[in-house]
Design an enzyme around this catalytic site. Structure first.
Site, PDB file in Angstrom:
ATOM      1  N   LYS A 193      -7.837   2.065  15.349  1.00  0.00           N
ATOM      2  CA  LYS A 193      -8.425   2.894  14.296  1.00  0.00           C
ATOM      3  C   LYS A 193      -9.044   4.159  14.889  1.00  0.00           C
ATOM      4  CE  LYS A 193      -9.097  -0.830  10.995  1.00  0.00           C
ATOM      5  NZ  LYS A 193      -9.953  -1.985  10.693  1.00  0.00           N
ATOM      6  N   LYS A 221       8.637  -1.694  11.114  1.00  0.00           N
ATOM      7  CA  LYS A 221       7.870  -2.740  10.440  1.00  0.00           C
ATOM      8  C   LYS A 221       7.418  -2.230   9.068  1.00  0.00           C
ATOM      9  CE  LYS A 221       3.144  -4.496  11.133  1.00  0.00           C
ATOM     10  NZ  LYS A 221       2.949  -5.619  10.367  1.00  0.00           N
ATOM     11  N   LYS A 261       2.296  -0.038   4.638  1.00  0.00           N
ATOM     12  CA  LYS A 261       1.869   1.019   3.737  1.00  0.00           C
ATOM     13  C   LYS A 261       1.752   2.353   4.485  1.00  0.00           C
ATOM     14  CE  LYS A 261      -2.066   1.987   0.840  1.00  0.00           C
ATOM     15  NZ  LYS A 261      -3.494   1.723   0.775  1.00  0.00           N
TER      16      LYS A 261
END
Ligand code: TRP
Length: 324
Positions: free
Chosen positions: A110, A189, A192
């Site tokens: 992140k 993969k 979203k």
């Protein structure tokens, strides 16, 4: 057995969410005690918009109820309706080495993606440990990406038990091997963030468009196609039983197959597969009060479990000073 899972309220469910997590979860509730909640406290680490958070929370609840979570069989609720978990988070923070959190891939990823390194993001795994440990589950089914977080929860539980005695059950992560990750329409993969998903509850035109955009190679029509290298075959297989899968494999291996035809079939199959869920979703959208009642009932049950564990913890660590 007690099975527990937390779900991010991230909006727009796609077929990878369904096959890698939800379907399994819904099957779990038949023979186990399932505890399932929407993790809106966790979402606070990255969502800073009131509408987005609240709408996504209720929408995730509606999605799950539509897909088959049965509030009669399972405990289904929203994380923040049981704030006891935050008390436990603080308690657990004190047995959590900073180094353990610094090694978390999810945190490092992140930060690498430019998300500000706030303390919530850093201590995310401690909240997740509290989430899990407070309900003493036997197993925690998660995707591969959450495996390390469950391991951190175990480490924290072991550390706590070593200091204070065996209060926590050490949970097992359960990673579904076969469909641990589903391939997206572009061959990466399905996720979203890659914008390569097939959404379950999107308008059917959009589902059609996603199916028609699945990548295929340029093998001519009159040549055999290799099903094992085909993203289209892989995605279609999710919806087929073993006989149907074999039939499709034969069609690939025989000359004459047009990818476009298979894509159209797949689209129809997907729409048919999710039709009953879509219908239920429309019902719940129009009966949000029912949804809120279900969540309140679920929270009551969860809270009584959470309070029991928390009392035990407070006893062993010395917060229940009146008993001294
Ligand atoms: N971190 C998980 C995810 O991003 C969500 C989650 C929060 C969770 N608490 C949990 C999953 C407890 C399993 C158990 O998907």
């Amino acid at each position: 057995m007690r099975v527990l899972s937390g779900i991010q309220p991230s909006g727009s469910l796609h077929i990878a969410n369904y096959f890698s997590m939800m379907k399994r979860m819904i099957e779990f509730q038949e023979e186990n005690e399932l505890i399932c909640f929407i993790v809106n406290y966790h979402a606070l680490t990255t969502v800073f918009n009131k509408e987005e958070l609240s709408k996504n929370t209720i929408s995730a609840a509606i999605d799950f109820l539509s897909l088959g979570i049965d509030p009669e069989k399972s405990i289904f609720f929203v994380q923040s309706d049981v704030p006891e978990v935050l008390e436990l988070t603080w308690i657990l923070s004190n047995v959590t080495p900073v180094g353990l959190l610094q090694r978390a891939h999810s945190y490092k990823d992140k930060i690498a993606r430019g998300i500000p390194a706030n303390h919530g993001l850093f201590s995310y795994p401690v909240l997740m440990a509290a989430d899990i440990l407070i309900y003493k589950p036997d197993i925690v089914p998660v995707g591969k990406d959450q495996k390390q977080h469950v391991e951190i929860s175990r480490d924290i539980a072991i550390k706590f038990n070593n200091i204070y005695g065996d209060v926590f059950k050490i949970p097992e992560a359960d990673i579904e091997k076969e469909v641990a990750s589903v391939t997206g329409i572009d061959g990466q993969k399905m996720s979203k963030s890659y914008n390569n998903t097939i959404k379950i509850f999107a308008p059917i035109e959009e589902i059609q468009k996603s199916c028609m955009s699945i990548v295929t190679d340029s093998t001519p029509i009159d040549k055999p196609k290799d099903p094992d290298k085909s993203v289209l075959f892989e995605i279609y297989s999710l919806f087929l039983d073993s006989n149907e899968k074999k039939e499709l494999r034969d069609r690939f291996l025989n000359p004459g197959l047009r990818y476009g035809d298979i894509k159209k079939e797949l689209y129809k199959r997907i729409v048919k597969y999710f039709a009953p869920f879509r219908e239920k979703r429309v019902y719940y959208e129009n009966h949000k009060d029912d949804v809120c009642d279900i969540l309140s009932e679920g929270a009551k049950k969860a809270q009584s479990e959470a309070r029991k564990t928390l009392e035990e913890i407070k006893d062993v660590i010395g917060l229940n000073y009146r008993k001294a």
